[in-house]
Scaffold this active site. Sequence first.
Site, PDB file in Angstrom:
ATOM      1  N   ASP A   6       1.556  -5.714  -6.557  1.00  0.00           N
ATOM      2  CA  ASP A   6       2.033  -4.671  -5.617  1.00  0.00           C
ATOM      3  C   ASP A   6       2.401  -3.412  -6.404  1.00  0.00           C
ATOM      4  O   ASP A   6       2.020  -2.293  -6.040  1.00  0.00           O
ATOM      5  CB  ASP A   6       3.285  -5.132  -4.859  1.00  0.00           C
ATOM      6  CG  ASP A   6       3.043  -6.327  -3.947  1.00  0.00           C
ATOM      7  OD1 ASP A   6       3.042  -6.159  -2.729  1.00  0.00           O
ATOM      8  OD2 ASP A   6       2.843  -7.448  -4.475  1.00  0.00           O
ATOM      9  N   GLU A  19       5.243   1.835  -0.046  1.00  0.00           N
ATOM     10  CA  GLU A  19       6.203   0.753   0.219  1.00  0.00           C
ATOM     11  C   GLU A  19       7.167   0.462  -0.932  1.00  0.00           C
ATOM     12  O   GLU A  19       8.355   0.234  -0.705  1.00  0.00           O
ATOM     13  CB  GLU A  19       5.436  -0.544   0.561  1.00  0.00           C
ATOM     14  CG  GLU A  19       6.390  -1.689   0.890  1.00  0.00           C
ATOM     15  CD  GLU A  19       5.695  -2.995   1.206  1.00  0.00           C
ATOM     16  OE1 GLU A  19       4.451  -3.064   1.112  1.00  0.00           O
ATOM     17  OE2 GLU A  19       6.411  -3.951   1.533  1.00  0.00           O
ATOM     18  N   ASP A  33       0.207   1.217   1.513  1.00  0.00           N
ATOM     19  CA  ASP A  33       0.719  -0.143   1.342  1.00  0.00           C
ATOM     20  C   ASP A  33      -0.098  -0.729   0.197  1.00  0.00           C
ATOM     21  O   ASP A  33      -1.286  -1.020   0.351  1.00  0.00           O
ATOM     22  CB  ASP A  33       0.531  -0.958   2.625  1.00  0.00           C
ATOM     23  CG  ASP A  33       1.354  -2.238   2.600  1.00  0.00           C
ATOM     24  OD1 ASP A  33       1.620  -2.735   1.488  1.00  0.00           O
ATOM     25  OD2 ASP A  33       1.713  -2.730   3.681  1.00  0.00           O
ATOM     26  N   ILE A  70      -0.111  -3.560  -1.467  1.00  0.00           N
ATOM     27  CA  ILE A  70      -0.684  -4.842  -1.016  1.00  0.00           C
ATOM     28  C   ILE A  70      -0.051  -5.122   0.331  1.00  0.00           C
ATOM     29  O   ILE A  70       1.168  -5.331   0.423  1.00  0.00           O
ATOM     30  CB  ILE A  70      -0.366  -6.027  -1.962  1.00  0.00           C
ATOM     31  CG1 ILE A  70      -1.076  -5.866  -3.302  1.00  0.00           C
ATOM     32  CG2 ILE A  70      -0.815  -7.341  -1.308  1.00  0.00           C
ATOM     33  CD1 ILE A  70      -0.961  -7.077  -4.211  1.00  0.00           C
ATOM     34  N   ASP A  71      -0.848  -5.093   1.354  1.00  0.00           N
ATOM     35  CA  ASP A  71      -0.348  -5.494   2.662  1.00  0.00           C
ATOM     36  C   ASP A  71      -0.715  -6.961   2.813  1.00  0.00           C
ATOM     37  O   ASP A  71      -1.861  -7.345   2.554  1.00  0.00           O
ATOM     38  CB  ASP A  71      -1.007  -4.647   3.754  1.00  0.00           C
ATOM     39  CG  ASP A  71      -0.446  -4.980   5.120  1.00  0.00           C
ATOM     40  OD1 ASP A  71       0.783  -5.163   5.231  1.00  0.00           O
ATOM     41  OD2 ASP A  71      -1.230  -5.069   6.083  1.00  0.00           O
ATOM     42  N   THR A 119       1.443  -9.478   1.292  1.00  0.00           N
ATOM     43  CA  THR A 119       1.756 -10.061  -0.020  1.00  0.00           C
ATOM     44  C   THR A 119       1.855 -11.587   0.078  1.00  0.00           C
ATOM     45  O   THR A 119       1.476 -12.297  -0.844  1.00  0.00           O
ATOM     46  CB  THR A 119       3.058  -9.468  -0.597  1.00  0.00           C
ATOM     47  OG1 THR A 119       2.960  -8.048  -0.514  1.00  0.00           O
ATOM     48  CG2 THR A 119       3.276  -9.862  -2.043  1.00  0.00           C
ATOM     49  N   ARG A 172       0.469  -7.827  17.900  1.00  0.00           N
ATOM     50  CA  ARG A 172       1.555  -7.907  16.918  1.00  0.00           C
ATOM     51  C   ARG A 172       2.865  -7.705  17.662  1.00  0.00           C
ATOM     52  O   ARG A 172       3.179  -6.601  18.111  1.00  0.00           O
ATOM     53  CB  ARG A 172       1.384  -6.813  15.862  1.00  0.00           C
ATOM     54  CG  ARG A 172       2.398  -6.942  14.754  1.00  0.00           C
ATOM     55  CD  ARG A 172       2.243  -5.837  13.746  1.00  0.00           C
ATOM     56  NE  ARG A 172       3.087  -6.093  12.604  1.00  0.00           N
ATOM     57  CZ  ARG A 172       2.742  -6.865  11.587  1.00  0.00           C
ATOM     58  NH1 ARG A 172       1.568  -7.453  11.563  1.00  0.00           N
ATOM     59  NH2 ARG A 172       3.573  -7.046  10.586  1.00  0.00           N
ATOM     60  N   ASP A 213       2.205  -0.072   7.250  1.00  0.00           N
ATOM     61  CA  ASP A 213       1.636  -1.324   7.744  1.00  0.00           C
ATOM     62  C   ASP A 213       0.586  -1.090   8.834  1.00  0.00           C
ATOM     63  O   ASP A 213      -0.058  -2.055   9.279  1.00  0.00           O
ATOM     64  CB  ASP A 213       2.743  -2.236   8.301  1.00  0.00           C
ATOM     65  CG  ASP A 213       3.446  -3.017   7.199  1.00  0.00           C
ATOM     66  OD1 ASP A 213       2.784  -3.353   6.203  1.00  0.00           O
ATOM     67  OD2 ASP A 213       4.663  -3.262   7.325  1.00  0.00           O
TER      68      ASP A 213
HETATM   69  N1  LIG Z   1       9.979 -10.125  10.296  1.00  0.00           N
HETATM   70  C1  LIG Z   1       8.909  -9.376  10.279  1.00  0.00           C
HETATM   71  N2  LIG Z   1       8.321  -8.984  11.424  1.00  0.00           N
HETATM   72  C2  LIG Z   1       7.208  -8.234  11.417  1.00  0.00           C
HETATM   73  N3  LIG Z   1       6.593  -7.801  10.290  1.00  0.00           N
HETATM   74  C3  LIG Z   1       7.139  -8.157   9.121  1.00  0.00           C
HETATM   75  C4  LIG Z   1       8.305  -8.956   9.049  1.00  0.00           C
HETATM   76  N4  LIG Z   1       8.601  -9.149   7.748  1.00  0.00           N
HETATM   77  C5  LIG Z   1       7.657  -8.491   7.047  1.00  0.00           C
HETATM   78  N5  LIG Z   1       6.791  -7.886   7.873  1.00  0.00           N
HETATM   79  C6  LIG Z   1       5.665  -7.025   7.552  1.00  0.00           C
HETATM   80  O1  LIG Z   1       4.448  -7.689   7.837  1.00  0.00           O
HETATM   81  C7  LIG Z   1       3.533  -7.255   6.873  1.00  0.00           C
HETATM   82  C8  LIG Z   1       2.391  -8.219   6.778  1.00  0.00           C
HETATM   83  O2  LIG Z   1       1.737  -8.192   8.007  1.00  0.00           O
HETATM   84  P1  LIG Z   1       0.918  -9.440   8.545  1.00  0.00           P
HETATM   85  O3  LIG Z   1       1.865 -10.325   9.248  1.00  0.00           O
HETATM   86  O4  LIG Z   1      -0.037  -8.754   9.486  1.00  0.00           O
HETATM   87  O5  LIG Z   1       0.265 -10.074   7.383  1.00  0.00           O
HETATM   88  C9  LIG Z   1       4.341  -7.153   5.622  1.00  0.00           C
HETATM   89  O6  LIG Z   1       3.710  -6.244   4.773  1.00  0.00           O
HETATM   90  P2  LIG Z   1       3.755  -6.505   3.169  1.00  0.00           P
HETATM   91  O7  LIG Z   1       3.024  -7.772   2.928  1.00  0.00           O
HETATM   92  O8  LIG Z   1       3.074  -5.266   2.721  1.00  0.00           O
HETATM   93  O9  LIG Z   1       5.200  -6.561   2.782  1.00  0.00           O
HETATM   94  C10 LIG Z   1       5.678  -6.629   6.102  1.00  0.00           C
HETATM   95  O10 LIG Z   1       5.786  -5.228   6.066  1.00  0.00           O
HETATM   96 MG   LIG Z   2       2.582  -4.276   4.538  1.00  0.00          MG
HETATM   97 MG   LIG Z   3       2.983  -4.357   0.940  1.00  0.00          MG
HETATM   98 MG   LIG Z   4       6.164  -5.966   1.193  1.00  0.00          MG
END
Ligand SMILES: Nc1ncnc2c1ncn2[C@@H]1O[C@H](COP(=O)(O)O)[C@@H](OP(=O)(O)O)[C@H]1O
Ligand SMILES: [Mg+2]
Ligand SMILES: [Mg+2]
Ligand SMILES: [Mg+2]
Length: 384
Positions: A83, A107, A169, A171-172, A174, A309, A321
Amino acid sequence: MSINWLRFVCPSLKKPPLFHLCHLPPPPPPSSAVIVAMSYDKELAAAKKAASLAARLCQKVQKALLQSDVQSKNDKSPVTVADYGSQALVSFVLQQEFPDNFSLVAEEDSKDLRKDGGQEIVERITKLVNDSLTIDGSYNVTLSTEDVLKAIDNGRSEGGSQGRHWVLDPIDGTKGFLRGDQYAIALALLDGGKVVLGVLACPNLPLTSLSDAGRHSPNNKVGCLFFAVVGGGTYMQPLDGSSAVKVQVSAVENPEEASFFESYEAAHSMHDLSSLIAQKLGVKAPPVRIDSQAKYGALSRGDGAIYLRLPHKGYREKIWDHAAGCIVVSEAGGVVTDAAGQPLDFSKGKYLDLDTGIIVTNQKLMPLLFNAVRKSIQEKASSL
Ligand SMILES: Nc1ncnc2c1ncn2[C@@H]1O[C@H](COP(=O)(O)O)[C@@H](OP(=O)(O)O)[C@H]1O
Ligand SMILES: [Mg+2]
Ligand SMILES: [Mg+2]
Ligand SMILES: [Mg+2]
């Protein structure tokens, strides 16, 4: 391998539905007005280059991670060397390309890295970034650890409705990255508060549709780069650089034939609510659960027709995001709104000020989906 852990939290409701695209252009000017078409060619080339380099860095780290089997069951939002490395690399490349006008909302920050004991991880990140720059060869530099920390912190802009801001972002997904699953490097450009360009690098996404049989075959190549510029459509090319093809969202009109995407992580989206919505729509196929904005990429090429979502109450969505994913889907003919039917507003800083949830589909299905979402939210609220 050292891994630091971070966490986030927290949304609202209002206004009647509009079904606008998320980057809807202003109304047409009077016929006598001179129309100046904005070109983002240089920005697009830089964004593709930065995201592709970052994807390569992440692939390298993910391979090492999987080999050394370092994973964690901690359910806090994770952050890894990849990241930070991805953010430093993208930030450095964009600053080199646009030295006079550079603002980045990203981020990560270097706070944890600057704490006692962070030196070793910063050195690892610096090596990863320098190795990537050497392989690329366009910039004749070797960054110091301090250069890398500064590049990470150059992502501290607040964004907003004035001027241009990159949104990253690094790494989206992670959590998906740590599991060896889907993740994305998501980079977008805001101009006057609107998303005008987006690039999504999805290193683990198959080049062929997720709905195709045999997608798990070892011959199915992975690594997609989606990109879109406002008014120019959406394209996808292999991350290895071969030629791009224009993509379109699914044309499905009958919800029974629609398949939908949602987060792999149940904590990120209420799976019970999306099942209720799917049931109301008569969707037959089970949901496809994948991490990250790879969902937007897959939807832009018609792998599925709906992305829901629906975060738990109190979660505040961040612009990084959704910015790149939003333009990638809307330029492919899709519609992205919040759960009140409003277009996403990226002009308010780091957070999206929206009604609980984001819904994404094609223009034909949106009215049906919107009604199903509203009814399901009301039903769930009255059953509590
Ligand atoms: N409780 C929560 N509710 C919704 N989104 C959340 C969350 N906790 C983390 N995330 C977000 O969800 C992203 C991942 O999305 P997805 O669920 O589509 O894979 C994460 O990005 P990062 O991985 O960049 O931190 C983070 O920003
Ligand atoms: Mg993200
Ligand atoms: Mg990220
Ligand atoms: Mg993150």
